[in-house]
Design an enzyme around this catalytic site. Sequence first.
Site, PDB file in Angstrom:
ATOM      1  N   CYS A  97      53.864  80.862  51.834  1.00 52.33           N
ATOM      2  CA  CYS A  97      55.066  81.664  51.625  1.00 52.33           C
ATOM      3  C   CYS A  97      55.134  82.237  50.216  1.00 52.33           C
ATOM      4  O   CYS A  97      55.729  83.295  49.993  1.00 52.33           O
ATOM      5  CB  CYS A  97      56.322  80.829  51.882  1.00 52.33           C
ATOM      6  SG  CYS A  97      56.329  79.918  53.429  1.00 52.33           S
TER       7      CYS A  97
ATOM      8  N   SER B 269      65.345  73.118  61.172  1.00 51.70           N
ATOM      9  CA  SER B 269      64.555  74.254  60.736  1.00 51.70           C
ATOM     10  C   SER B 269      65.012  75.494  61.482  1.00 51.70           C
ATOM     11  O   SER B 269      65.519  75.419  62.607  1.00 51.70           O
ATOM     12  CB  SER B 269      63.073  73.995  61.045  1.00 51.70           C
ATOM     13  OG  SER B 269      62.333  75.189  61.011  1.00 51.70           O
TER      14      SER B 269
END
Length: 561
Positions: free
Chosen positions: A56, A475
């Site tokens: 990321c 999540s």
Amino acid sequence: MSDSKGDPRRRHSAKVVDGPGKSASRAMLRAVGFTDEDFHKPQVGIASTWSQVTPCNSHIGGLADKACEGADAAGGKGVIFNTITISDGIANGTEGMKYSLVSREVIADSIETVAACEGFDGLVTLGGCDKNMPGCLMGMARLNRPSVFVYGGTIMPGKGHTDIVSVFEAMGAHSRGDMDLIELKQIEETAIPGPGSCGGMYTANTMASAIEALGMSLPGSSAQNAVSEEKREDCVRAGAAVLKLLEEDIKPSDIMTRAAFENAITVVIALGGSTNAVLHLIAMARTVGVPLSLDDFTEIGKRVPVLADLRPSGHYMMSELVAIGGIQPLMKLLLEAGLLQGDCLTVTGQTLAENLADVAPYPLDQSIIAPLSEPLKAESHLRILYGNLAPEGAVAKITGKEGTHFSGPARVFGSEEEAQQRINDATVVSGDVVVIRYEGPRGGPGMREMLTPTSAIMGRGLGNEVALITDGRFSGGSHGFVVGHVTPEAFDGGPLALLEDGDLITIDAQENTLVVDLSDAELARRRANWQQPAPRYTRGVLAKYARLVGSASEGALTDQD
């Protein structure tokens, strides 16, 4: 010798570098590249979350360089500094995940610390993963200096339209015996093809979209591929934009208004975004002094439909939304329908409506964003539940595909690890309501995400047959009948702490209730016999966090009023 105290753009840096009494400061800065001319320029801190910890953020170092170029070319002096990031995808299912939400506070603290200490006049912050994005916004809000946020961008799909959640669910399928090790390894090797944030409308893409709708990033920043010329140009423009904000003295508090947060919530709902947006938007709002509560999500959700067919509950990935125009056409659609407030100021120096004026609609043949006349869900998928199990609220993500009502016996676990073991060994069966407690902000500590157990439930084919409730989080990749953020949390004596195996629990996403079939007298009896467990940590950052953190219903802040 610098002496530009009359320049209103330099109200902070002038205190650090101007005059004969600051010769030592200038000497230090000369050693890192400052020239005589640079001391007369507004200083723009470039907060980079670059790290090899996670894909990321692995490319963000180069993006920070581009933002610095943009600030320099526009007449400022960019100064790059780093803050931390962690990887939820790597840490999920381990003790290390307890540091995830903690990192949001550390990031905000570190940005505030460096920028305030060094006297930066403005900021560009670059984030690419779940917690560093709200952490960046909270740091900018605390400083309240002209600032722009840049999203690192989305990853491309893996082979066979896979992503990180595909790997977690493949692990569950392997546990059930439906996938051999060779197939599992093939998915593992190809699902994450390079840099960028997780590819569905998970927490990273949700928060990036929310921040753009909030007005704190440039138009289009939330919907660009991580490795692309568009993303590099976004960074250059962000560096330049800070200089314009300094000229016009536009600060985060001018942009992050109550109306802007309502716009952010609206876009999150339309996109079918992550439950973590509830936690983070409340935290960001409280940081900038804007009142925002769980009930605001309910009220806005009554009028805003879900339009995006995006993962985890849908089909498409963020890169495919990027290909048809990103979120700008969606925002224009919502604006024209009266669902967004167009007079909100943004980091362009223009209003939201002005930014959207020339945005073209989506292609006619696209199937990612449904028309308002045929929404995927007429009301919000984010449901705020109350009841005798959640007197202060809980957050559910109910798309409608899993139904709107679930009732079953409790299967109670005192940690994520215990629950995961019992899901894998088939102790958890169809009809159960899995209860994972003592995973809240204080009890965990750290409020871990439950992606591993929810993925295991999906992988074992129980997605429509088992519900899960917790005082932890989920999540953005979790889906199924799941309820999190249950407050008060079990560690503080919330009703979750009083449950026993077999108690009948009912989740109703139409009436927005979470209840256990126990009388007040029985709950009182159990409460009288309950004892708070000993803290799991007594030293270090987790112990400090547990002592400071507030309720999840109020954003789980460590610097709350």
